[in-house]
Write an enzyme that holds these catalytic residues in place. Sequence first.
Site, mmCIF file in Angstrom:
data_model
loop_
_atom_site.group_PDB
_atom_site.id
_atom_site.type_symbol
_atom_site.label_atom_id
_atom_site.label_comp_id
_atom_site.label_asym_id
_atom_site.label_seq_id
_atom_site.Cartn_x
_atom_site.Cartn_y
_atom_site.Cartn_z
ATOM 1 N N CYS A 159 0.862 -1.189 0.000
ATOM 2 C CA CYS A 159 0.000 0.000 0.000
ATOM 3 C C CYS A 159 0.897 1.237 0.000
ATOM 4 C CB CYS A 159 -0.911 -0.020 1.226
ATOM 5 S SG CYS A 159 -2.215 1.220 1.161
ATOM 6 N N CYS A 353 -8.579 5.672 -4.479
ATOM 7 C CA CYS A 353 -7.776 6.236 -3.399
ATOM 8 C C CYS A 353 -7.862 7.751 -3.397
ATOM 9 C CB CYS A 353 -6.321 5.809 -3.543
ATOM 10 S SG CYS A 353 -5.230 6.420 -2.237
#
Length: 422
Positions: A159, A353
């Site tokens: 991530c 995101c």
Amino acid sequence: MAHIVVLGAGTGGMPAAYEIKAEIGNEHQVTLINASSTFQFVPSNPWVAVGWRTRDEVSFEIRPHVEKKGINFIAQAVSKIDATGNNLVLANGEIVDYDYLVITTGPRLAFEEVEGSGPHGHTQSICSLDHAEKAYEAYKQLLAEPGPVVIGAMPFASCFGPAYEFAFIVDADLRKRKVRNKVPMTYVTSEPYIGHLGLAGVGDSKGLLESELRNHDIKWICNAKTTRVEAGKMFVSEHNDKGEVIKEHELPFKYSMMLPAFKGVDAVAAVEGLCNPRGFVMVDDHQRSKKYKNIFSAGVCIAIPPVEATPVPTGAPKTGFMIETMVTAIAHNIRDELQGKPTHAAGTWGAICLADMGTTGAAFVALPQIGPRNVSWFKKGQWVHWAKIAFEKYFIKKMKNGNSEPIYEKFVLKKFGITRLK
């Protein structure tokens, strides 16, 4: 009456408990188990680590909120999962039986894979609220005695958004304090290029993020394998596209935050046949364990193969929208099975995101996650900064209110005309 146990109360587990309860009603029992008594909104941790948020602003006690919805809550770590006996052994010795188990534990942070790394070593982390608070204490020492900063992600990290986010947030905070000129910054990442993000890039992520790093006077090293960390010094091997070492770096630092590799938590990884070699739960298209038909799993703790092979190992991210679709699929499948219907729901896996950058921000959408994609979109602007703040406030309010309605439908899905379930 069936008993459904949700293990882990993070950004996947709490929504899972709420959504499953909403789908199955009061005829069946839902229990949420978490090692901590508090919910922590992990995406706010970069702000906590520079003092822009406090613990009270991004966390709250779980019990009163879930119990209002008829969900049982146990604040205990799980020491063992007996998948054949359908029960959990808690750290206090209590045994909890289940008919269905939903694993949403998140990852174990594998700092041990790089000698000297992590909060018990020489680098900081923003992967938990405790770590973010410790990172802030170290950051205050940097402000008192400015010097070089190294931020980034280690081999097998998956991530990457929070690492970029934190680099730009630190830059913005140092500029506000007028000490940025005393703090050289380097971004060190296992990604093969800037903007790879574990996704082989999204839209013009490479060009836009390279431009932002240049504009903020942040140097970078890609294809970087952090091999060990000593007090004030990081050792990094830089590789070429063939995986060959082309340069060895010794990077001095006064402050460093490096995202670690993830692995599965011990109790989950120990279940025979449940996980891959790194301890992540192997699931089918319906989020069900490939071996245990009454175990489902969602979030960072599931096994997803890398989008592509990279010279230094990287993983694929599991972002909020992806986790939401997994949770919805699980809730629908458990409901259908309890009603004697075949399970059919599958999440629309994709990456969405919102990354704050201090005063501006970057947003990306990759649908599906592995290309070729129907949507490959990357934008930056001040609106993302404000959208991230709004998202934080909305999500925390949603968790306190026990709202089972999916959040991305309000924020993102209508814009792109996509759905949560296939």
